[in-house]
Scaffold this motif. Structure first.
Motif, PDB file in Angstrom:
ATOM      1  N   UNK A 186       0.855  -1.192   0.000  1.00 12.34           N
ATOM      2  CA  UNK A 186       0.000   0.000   0.000  1.00 12.34           C
ATOM      3  C   UNK A 186       0.888   1.237   0.000  1.00 12.34           C
ATOM      4  N   UNK A 187       0.529   2.219  -0.832  1.00 13.63           N
ATOM      5  CA  UNK A 187       1.305   3.458  -0.946  1.00 13.63           C
ATOM      6  C   UNK A 187       0.433   4.654  -0.583  1.00 13.63           C
ATOM      7  N   UNK A 188       0.860   5.429   0.401  1.00 17.26           N
ATOM      8  CA  UNK A 188       0.223   6.709   0.734  1.00 17.26           C
ATOM      9  C   UNK A 188       1.107   7.810   0.162  1.00 17.26           C
ATOM     10  N   UNK A 198       6.262   6.605  -6.682  1.00 15.47           N
ATOM     11  CA  UNK A 198       6.418   5.360  -5.928  1.00 15.47           C
ATOM     12  C   UNK A 198       5.683   4.201  -6.609  1.00 15.47           C
ATOM     13  N   UNK A 199       4.403   4.348  -7.004  1.00 17.45           N
ATOM     14  CA  UNK A 199       3.757   3.246  -7.723  1.00 17.45           C
ATOM     15  C   UNK A 199       4.478   2.882  -9.023  1.00 17.45           C
ATOM     16  N   UNK A 200       5.012   3.882  -9.734  1.00 16.54           N
ATOM     17  CA  UNK A 200       5.750   3.609 -10.975  1.00 16.54           C
ATOM     18  C   UNK A 200       6.983   2.751 -10.685  1.00 16.54           C
ATOM     19  N   UNK A 201       7.708   3.096  -9.624  1.00 16.36           N
ATOM     20  CA  UNK A 201       8.865   2.296  -9.220  1.00 16.36           C
ATOM     21  C   UNK A 201       8.445   0.871  -8.873  1.00 16.36           C
ATOM     22  N   UNK A 207       6.187  -5.280  -8.288  1.00 14.48           N
ATOM     23  CA  UNK A 207       5.418  -5.216  -7.039  1.00 14.48           C
ATOM     24  C   UNK A 207       4.026  -4.689  -7.352  1.00 14.48           C
ATOM     25  N   UNK A 208       2.998  -5.235  -6.694  1.00 12.01           N
ATOM     26  CA  UNK A 208       1.621  -4.776  -6.897  1.00 12.01           C
ATOM     27  C   UNK A 208       1.322  -3.624  -5.936  1.00 12.01           C
ATOM     28  N   UNK A 209       1.181  -2.385  -6.446  1.00  7.07           N
ATOM     29  CA  UNK A 209       0.887  -1.265  -5.561  1.00  7.07           C
ATOM     30  C   UNK A 209      -0.617  -1.079  -5.341  1.00  7.07           C
ATOM     31  N   UNK A 210      -0.997  -0.838  -4.119  1.00  4.30           N
ATOM     32  CA  UNK A 210      -2.370  -0.457  -3.787  1.00  4.30           C
ATOM     33  C   UNK A 210      -2.318   1.021  -3.425  1.00  4.30           C
ATOM     34  N   UNK A 211      -2.970   1.852  -4.220  1.00  2.00           N
ATOM     35  CA  UNK A 211      -2.818   3.297  -4.074  1.00  2.00           C
ATOM     36  C   UNK A 211      -3.784   3.885  -3.056  1.00  2.00           C
ATOM     37  N   UNK A 212      -3.240   4.706  -2.169  1.00  2.00           N
ATOM     38  CA  UNK A 212      -4.030   5.473  -1.201  1.00  2.00           C
ATOM     39  C   UNK A 212      -3.546   6.915  -1.273  1.00  2.00           C
ATOM     40  N   UNK A 244       1.751  -6.808   2.231  1.00  2.00           N
ATOM     41  CA  UNK A 244       3.005  -7.165   2.899  1.00  2.00           C
ATOM     42  C   UNK A 244       3.512  -6.028   3.771  1.00  2.00           C
ATOM     43  N   UNK A 245       3.286  -4.808   3.343  1.00  2.00           N
ATOM     44  CA  UNK A 245       3.608  -3.634   4.165  1.00  2.00           C
ATOM     45  C   UNK A 245       3.089  -2.383   3.477  1.00  2.00           C
ATOM     46  N   UNK A 246       3.291  -1.237   4.098  1.00  2.00           N
ATOM     47  CA  UNK A 246       2.874   0.047   3.546  1.00  2.00           C
ATOM     48  C   UNK A 246       4.047   0.989   3.426  1.00  2.00           C
ATOM     49  N   UNK A 247       3.950   1.885   2.441  1.00  2.00           N
ATOM     50  CA  UNK A 247       4.977   2.907   2.208  1.00  2.00           C
ATOM     51  C   UNK A 247       4.332   4.276   2.347  1.00  2.00           C
TER      52      UNK A 247
END
Length: 462
Positions: A186-188, A198-201, A207-212, A244-247
């Motif tokens: 998950x990306x905030x 960050x999602x582009x990276x 990696x599968x990004x979940x956008x917030x 798995x974790x959040x950024x």
């Protein structure tokens, strides 16, 4: 409303009156002062400056003012538009430019903006250069170009990709291991440019990004400083999504925090500790952080055979100390990662890539990794004094009182005890002493801070 002029740039709130806030006139005046300084330093025919911004609402207005001021001085501009601080830093060197300007107020709320100034190496200016620019602005002696000699603006939208390409080329970024791990993260992005970068990276790394909050509209959905009390939404979402974790990043993407798979803070101070642990296992060497950062980095560095050095607070001071000690990794305890193999600047994107590499190679959960490090707790307090009180004399008094302990006076007074430490720093703008402590429990850290405040009051006669 506020305008803060300092050696590290100009920062202020939008609106209000000239000289008291960051108005269009102030933006032009300081852009002109910077352009004049660049010309004085470089002394050549053609000049080029890279300009980028975070997504805050005032960004487009301030950027147009700044870029066209430089054009009016005969300076060519590379316009990155929406960008990140580390991306602009890298673009300066890749463009062989004479400097760079990042329009961001970092973790400050949306009414703030700022001009962050870079030299031709894509690094923040030192104190001497910053003061020279303030002096130039004060004198208002900028020379503008004749009509045939105006600069030009060139738009370049490639630098997110170029930045990421440089990260993927690093030896310690293990793309194949990351892809195999099939991470979900998950990306905030706090509705700023981290929501793009960050999602582009992550997608590039498999990696599968979940956008917030990844819409770069500058409407910050919470206080943009990545602290636990502001991050309830992502802490919940990591658990709900089974991630798995959040950024978490700040608006200009130079501060990085992680949320573990249980929805708990990894600890902003431990971002640098974990990444340094990974780097040092592969490339043994020295580390640097500022004097107000966790002792955990020192512990990890010594365990792996390196030497840890504490610098004065401020990125430019960390970078200089890293160069002086040939450090392989460094940064600041607020989640700022400086990896010289890429560039000398705090960079959340390279931090994410290195953290993912470590997790993938270890095949370990984020909470398990965190449990391997020393447990420290910090307290951050301050004492308000009166303008009549000599703050320097108080700091000298504290230094004398603890003369038998390990003392560092590079930046205020830091006292290292066997089990904990305290760092006293005076404000440059107010009669305030800031007290930072660290100990093995929150109670002990708070208690040490209160004890020191009491001793300061005695010395000050309060």
């Amino acid at each position: 409303m506020t305008l803060i002029k300092s050696i590290s740039g100009i920062r202020g709130t939008i609106g209000g009156t000239q000289g008291d806030n960051l108005t269009p006139i102030d933006a032009v005046m300081y852009a002109a002062a910077y352009g004049t300084w660049v010309k004085q330093q470089r002394n050549k025919e053609d000049y080029k400056i890279v300009v980028g911004r975070d997504a805050r609402i005032s960004g487009s207005m301030i950027q147009n003012l700044v870029m066209n001021t430089l054009v009016g001085m005969g300076i060519h501009v590379v316009d990155l538009d929406l960008s990140t601080t580390p991306t602009v830093e890298m673009a300066v060197t890749m463009e062989h430019a004479d400097g760079g300007i990042i329009l961001t107020a970092s973790h400050n709320p949306k009414q703030w903006n700022a001009l962050k100034l870079l030299n031709n190496e894509g690094e923040f200016l030192n104190a001497e250069a910053g003061q020279q620019i303030l002096d130039i602005a004060e004198k208002a002696e900028t020379q503008f170009a004749e009509v045939d000699d105006l600069g030009k603006i060139t738009r370049n939208d490639a630098y997110f990709d170029l930045h990421i390409d440089e990260i993927l080329d690093l030896d310690l970024v293990n793309k194949s291991a990351i892809e195999k791990a099939k991470f979900k993260v998950v990306v905030d992005g706090v509705n700023s440019t981290g929501g793009i970068a960050v999602p582009l990276l992550l997608e590039t790394l498999g990696v599968h990004p979940v956008k917030l909050y990844c819409t770069p509209n500058g409407e910050f959905p919470h206080n943009p400083e990545p602290l636990k009390e502001h991050l309830g939404d992502i802490m919940k979402m990591v658990v709900d999504e089974g991630a798995d974790f959040g950024i978490v990043v700040d608006p200009d993407v130079d501060r990085l925090a992680f949320i573990d798979e249980k929805g708990q803070m990894f600890g902003e101070e431990y971002t640098l500790v974990a990444i340094a642990d990974y780097i040092l296992q592969h490339t043994p060497g020295n580390t640097v952080s500022n004097m107000s950062s966790s002792r955990a980095l020192r512990d990890v560095t010594r365990k792996l055979g390196g030497t840890y050095t504490a610098s004065a607070v401020g990125e430019v001071n960390v970078v200089q100390t890293m160069k002086d000690t040939n450090a392989v990794i460094g940064g600041e305890g607020n989640g700022g990662i400086i990896y010289p193999e890429l560039h000398y600047g705090r960079d959340s994107l390279v931090g994410v890539a290195l953290f993912l590499s470590y997790l993938a190679e270890r095949k370990i959960k984020v909470s398990e990794l965190r449990s391997e490090y020393p447990v420290y707790f910090m307290s951050k307090k301050k004492i308000q004094l009166t303008p009549q009180i000599d703050v320097d004399a108080i700091l000298k008094g504290m230094e004398s009182k603890y003369a038998n302990e390990e003392i560092n006076t590079v930046d205020g007074v830091k006292i290292d005890f066997a089990e904990n430490w305290v760092h006293l720093r005076k404000s440059n703008t107010e009669p305030i002493i800031r007290i930072y402590t660290e100990a093995s429990s929150q109670e002990a850290a708070d208690s040490l801070a209160d004890k020191i405040i009491g001793e300061i009051k005695v010395i000050a006669g309060l």
